[in-house]
Motif scaffolding. Sequence first.
Motif, PDB file in Angstrom:
ATOM      1  N   LEU B 267     -59.315  18.344  82.909  1.00  0.00           N
ATOM      2  CA  LEU B 267     -58.350  19.023  84.127  1.00  0.00           C
ATOM      3  C   LEU B 267     -58.467  20.562  84.165  1.00  0.00           C
ATOM      4  O   LEU B 267     -58.362  21.055  85.269  1.00  0.00           O
ATOM      5  CB  LEU B 267     -56.842  18.591  83.946  1.00  0.00           C
ATOM      6  CG  LEU B 267     -56.712  17.304  83.811  1.00  0.00           C
ATOM      7  CD1 LEU B 267     -55.315  16.826  83.368  1.00  0.00           C
ATOM      8  CD2 LEU B 267     -56.829  16.561  85.317  1.00  0.00           C
ATOM      9  N   TYR B 268     -58.526  21.185  83.049  1.00  0.00           N
ATOM     10  CA  TYR B 268     -58.605  22.610  83.146  1.00  0.00           C
ATOM     11  C   TYR B 268     -60.020  23.034  82.290  1.00  0.00           C
ATOM     12  O   TYR B 268     -59.563  23.483  81.243  1.00  0.00           O
ATOM     13  CB  TYR B 268     -57.304  23.128  82.509  1.00  0.00           C
ATOM     14  CG  TYR B 268     -56.091  22.595  82.834  1.00  0.00           C
ATOM     15  CD1 TYR B 268     -55.486  23.045  84.039  1.00  0.00           C
ATOM     16  CD2 TYR B 268     -55.390  21.554  82.183  1.00  0.00           C
ATOM     17  CE1 TYR B 268     -54.435  22.617  84.693  1.00  0.00           C
ATOM     18  CE2 TYR B 268     -54.331  21.183  82.642  1.00  0.00           C
ATOM     19  CZ  TYR B 268     -53.906  21.688  83.780  1.00  0.00           C
ATOM     20  OH  TYR B 268     -52.584  20.950  84.170  1.00  0.00           O
ATOM     21  N   ASP B 343     -57.866  34.785  82.529  1.00  0.00           N
ATOM     22  CA  ASP B 343     -58.209  33.554  83.334  1.00  0.00           C
ATOM     23  C   ASP B 343     -58.358  32.460  82.193  1.00  0.00           C
ATOM     24  O   ASP B 343     -57.750  31.382  82.129  1.00  0.00           O
ATOM     25  CB  ASP B 343     -59.282  33.743  84.194  1.00  0.00           C
ATOM     26  CG  ASP B 343     -59.097  33.932  85.483  1.00  0.00           C
ATOM     27  OD1 ASP B 343     -57.873  33.998  85.746  1.00  0.00           O
ATOM     28  OD2 ASP B 343     -59.985  34.201  86.221  1.00  0.00           O
ATOM     29  N   ARG B 346     -55.356  31.448  80.498  1.00  0.00           N
ATOM     30  CA  ARG B 346     -54.349  30.611  81.218  1.00  0.00           C
ATOM     31  C   ARG B 346     -54.554  29.030  81.254  1.00  0.00           C
ATOM     32  O   ARG B 346     -53.886  28.099  81.160  1.00  0.00           O
ATOM     33  CB  ARG B 346     -54.126  31.015  82.758  1.00  0.00           C
ATOM     34  CG  ARG B 346     -53.230  31.916  83.223  1.00  0.00           C
ATOM     35  CD  ARG B 346     -53.153  32.050  84.354  1.00  0.00           C
ATOM     36  NE  ARG B 346     -54.073  32.630  85.375  1.00  0.00           N
ATOM     37  CZ  ARG B 346     -54.246  33.980  85.274  1.00  0.00           C
ATOM     38  NH1 ARG B 346     -53.412  34.776  84.561  1.00  0.00           N
ATOM     39  NH2 ARG B 346     -55.316  34.666  85.555  1.00  0.00           N
ATOM     40  N   SER B 347     -55.977  28.796  81.320  1.00  0.00           N
ATOM     41  CA  SER B 347     -56.495  27.655  81.045  1.00  0.00           C
ATOM     42  C   SER B 347     -56.375  26.895  79.935  1.00  0.00           C
ATOM     43  O   SER B 347     -55.813  25.769  79.864  1.00  0.00           O
ATOM     44  CB  SER B 347     -57.991  27.475  81.442  1.00  0.00           C
ATOM     45  OG  SER B 347     -58.351  27.935  82.933  1.00  0.00           O
ATOM     46  N   ASP B 350     -52.606  25.947  80.019  1.00  0.00           N
ATOM     47  CA  ASP B 350     -52.439  24.811  80.757  1.00  0.00           C
ATOM     48  C   ASP B 350     -52.936  23.458  79.797  1.00  0.00           C
ATOM     49  O   ASP B 350     -52.181  22.529  79.996  1.00  0.00           O
ATOM     50  CB  ASP B 350     -53.273  24.821  82.034  1.00  0.00           C
ATOM     51  CG  ASP B 350     -52.661  25.682  82.975  1.00  0.00           C
ATOM     52  OD1 ASP B 350     -51.508  26.087  82.997  1.00  0.00           O
ATOM     53  OD2 ASP B 350     -53.561  26.329  83.869  1.00  0.00           O
ATOM     54  N   GLN B 351     -54.034  23.676  79.225  1.00  0.00           N
ATOM     55  CA  GLN B 351     -54.378  22.571  78.408  1.00  0.00           C
ATOM     56  C   GLN B 351     -53.502  22.339  77.463  1.00  0.00           C
ATOM     57  O   GLN B 351     -53.097  20.916  77.018  1.00  0.00           O
ATOM     58  CB  GLN B 351     -55.917  23.042  77.724  1.00  0.00           C
ATOM     59  CG  GLN B 351     -57.228  23.148  78.483  1.00  0.00           C
ATOM     60  CD  GLN B 351     -58.415  23.158  77.841  1.00  0.00           C
ATOM     61  OE1 GLN B 351     -58.305  23.441  76.621  1.00  0.00           O
ATOM     62  NE2 GLN B 351     -59.395  23.012  78.436  1.00  0.00           N
ATOM     63  N   TRP B 354     -50.621  20.516  78.927  1.00  0.00           N
ATOM     64  CA  TRP B 354     -50.852  19.185  78.989  1.00  0.00           C
ATOM     65  C   TRP B 354     -50.885  18.167  77.820  1.00  0.00           C
ATOM     66  O   TRP B 354     -50.335  17.213  78.029  1.00  0.00           O
ATOM     67  CB  TRP B 354     -52.095  19.170  79.727  1.00  0.00           C
ATOM     68  CG  TRP B 354     -52.923  17.766  79.792  1.00  0.00           C
ATOM     69  CD1 TRP B 354     -53.726  17.261  79.015  1.00  0.00           C
ATOM     70  CD2 TRP B 354     -52.422  16.597  81.002  1.00  0.00           C
ATOM     71  NE1 TRP B 354     -53.980  15.825  79.587  1.00  0.00           N
ATOM     72  CE2 TRP B 354     -53.302  15.528  80.630  1.00  0.00           C
ATOM     73  CE3 TRP B 354     -51.394  16.742  81.938  1.00  0.00           C
ATOM     74  CZ2 TRP B 354     -52.934  14.397  81.403  1.00  0.00           C
ATOM     75  CZ3 TRP B 354     -51.315  15.485  82.814  1.00  0.00           C
ATOM     76  CH2 TRP B 354     -52.194  14.606  82.342  1.00  0.00           C
TER      77      TRP B 354
END
Lengths: 454, 471
Positions: B267-268, B343, B346-347, B350-351, B354
């Motif tokens: 997803l990321y 950047d 951030r990913s 996000d991971q 999740w």
Amino acid sequence: MRRYLLELKLFWANRFNRWLLIAYFVAALAAIVMGNNAYKHELSLVAMAEDDYQQSLLDYRDKHDAGELKPGYMGYYLFHPVAQTPSVWTTLFRGERDESPSHLRVRLLGLQTQLNASDPVNADTLLSGQFDLAFVWLFLMPLLIAAMGVNVLADEKSSGRWSMLLSQVAQGRTIINRKLAMPALILAAVNIMILALAVVLTDLHLSWALVGVTVLVLLYQLCWWLICRWIVMLDRSASFNYLAFLSIWLFFSFVIPGLSYLYQVKQQKPGADAAIVFEQRQYMNDSWDRDKYADFADFLERFPTWSDTAPLGDEFDWRWYYAMQHMSDVVVADHVQQRVASKKASYEQGVLFSWFSPVMSLQYGLNRLADADTTAYLNFIEQVSDYHRQLEDFLWSFLFFNKPFEKIDFEHMPDFSYESDPKPWMDATLLKLLLIMGVFVALNLNSVRRAAWW
Amino acid sequence: MIFSIARHELVTLWRQRTLKILLPMMTLLTLLVAVNHWQQQQDFIEVQQQWQQLNNEKWEAQPDRHPHRVAHYGSMAFRVISPLSFLDAGVNPYVGNVLFLEAHRQNSSQFKQYLSSQNYMQLGSMTASTLILLIWPLVMIALAYRTVSGERQQGTLRQVLSLGVSFRQLLLGKALAYMLVTLVFLGLVFGIAAVFLSQAVLDTDIIQRFFWLFALYGLYCAIWVEIILLVSSLTTGNNQSLSALLLVWLLITIIVPKLMSSSADWLYPLPDRAVFDIRTAQAIAQIGDSHNPDDPHFDAFRQQTLDQYGVEHVEDLPVNWRGLVMQEGERITSEAFEAVYADVSRSIEDQRRWVMWGSLLSPYILSRSLSGSLALTSSDHVQRYEMAAERYRYSLIQSLNTLHAEDIDLAHDREQKVSQEYWAQLADFEYQPPPLKADWATMRQSVIVFSLWLFAVFSVLMFIRPRMTAS
């Protein structure tokens, strides 16, 4: 035949079996989709870097047109991407691929400091490991076999049907074999279906390797089936069967790999590799304070190919600069060799342990096939080193022999294209699986002899 | 009443072979693994400290040099792993430990602690924490799956309840018994671990973390005891109880964590090293190239500087123009790097977020994350270390650029040198991991979900009605 059909009906009527098979199939499908995505993502990154590279080459061509190109500067500022292009098999078997960087950029400076860079990663995902098809097959399939088969006898006994069944055949073994054959055949069919689906969904093609993988996976299934059958024939309680199977599974998939790892790391010298980058940097920077004429003469003596060059002047000279960068790789060559040797040795030790676990033996085989193991990584590193040398030779020929860099020379700039290591993967894996199966065949035969009612 | 139930359960357990085999085996295995890692850990810490010391000595021993040469010489940071790594290695085996800090470039960490691949240990690496978080629940399942279902199958459940014991008391008593077994196991492991730890570590923060680890593992096992009792109470017989528990174990400890982290990657997605470097280079080029004399950004910067000092030419500046260019160049590089790095961060964030959703299905994910945070071996700690190293790099290089601007003349810039006395005045890189107090903030969410697990399963357990008979 009719009996087998009846057995099939009976198997399928069991909701538990049905759901497990479906879950297994869905898990495998998810693994393939995610694996394919990871593969495609990697390819897109490689393409992105290649585009960027071509763009920089165009910029340098423009500079050349404007008469501003200085080859010395180009060696410093032009980064050349190098990628260990993923084998299409990494879609199914990621192997060790996420552990070391497979896509870097190198320039004409000391190579070692560039070679050991690491990817920006979320180490947590590495810690969990990938959910790829290798995982589904190697680790989950044995459990599915156990769930569907390890209690065929215990269930019949606890339901009170066993004595009735036994009275209808000459040997109890026949019933057990039939009952165990059914889930095995269905699972084999599902596994083949999964592979077929992988061919449809991904870039995999029909090939001999695919046949090889099918054979190995079916053998692996057979291996666990034998373990399952052996436990069934011990004729113990259902709970004992579950726990016994689980212990064997843990032993093969957790204990042996874990002990193998502990053994491997015990052989290694902690923190030794730091010397590579530490000494390289020390040499490189100290050279600014040393007698540059003497250093350069020493370099030319070591590498006589370049000795036919004009003497150094007082000004900064790219020849001297690159010579020192190159020498900084030379001074740490022993450490690098030591590191490669240790890495190789560690891998070999792991392979040795894999003779004792079907999980590990198939895993080493599949990782080899997918070119996603230590062998592949070391091979990549070696090819990058060769490429770096070609780049040096290319650019140095202009600098050292004072040859003008023509526009056509851009065409001769060396290209990197990774060649996968052709080392075989099938034979040893096959042999290991057959040997381990041999042990369980023997145990099966032994238990037949012990149980009188068979 | 609860205590006598617990005593009875323990006596029954003691009469079976399972406990007598599994408990010593697990304790020995865990200790063997922990002691083995302890040795490796201490050796590694010592070597890393030696490297750091050598680095600092070499730094001070530099001859008179031009400050920009020194900026290229740079410094190196050798990550010292946490003394609790021998209990939970966390992400240590996956990250590099040597970081070369130099001008213009933010290098990545190199060289992992070990050369061996982790790939063959898909169920979890062989560390004490894996044995406790992954394998010990399985041992408890083997010991306790029939604790209620067995009583029901034998018909003793009805008898016990008819004696006036409530079902809740029965469950509490049994839970107590299995918690005691767990505490014996954890007590032995942590007791011996404490002996090792006390030889090398006196830091109270580490000792606190050590005790919290013990508490975490104890509470995690409590969740498992609850789950086992619940399943054993709700299933119809021993076999169903065992197969259901094994399935739950498989889901909680293996399938959900793996599935969540693999899908997080999907997803990321993250860039790799080459693409990360390209993005940084592009970001730098967008702002300004310090090595290009006609760069518009630096043209404007020149004009601004000239105006500031009220002079016409850079040669008339009271400071060295080249030094200023280096400063501005470093600022730009750093800004660009931070933007690209943000950047990626951030990913990664996000991971993580999740994966944390998975913790609603799996207390294993929570405990592993909390365990890493407590043991100072989480990816978050590694990231913080690397950020501190980057801050140090930036300030070191900028101090050298200041030296360049102030102590080197523009004319014949390259031929000049600064006295070596300066080198010792620049600070060494010293990193202190965050104290436990600061870590609680990052752990808060996990702690809340963890407590939810503990209480939710407990509440369900307290409100179920037992099936009286096996089907």
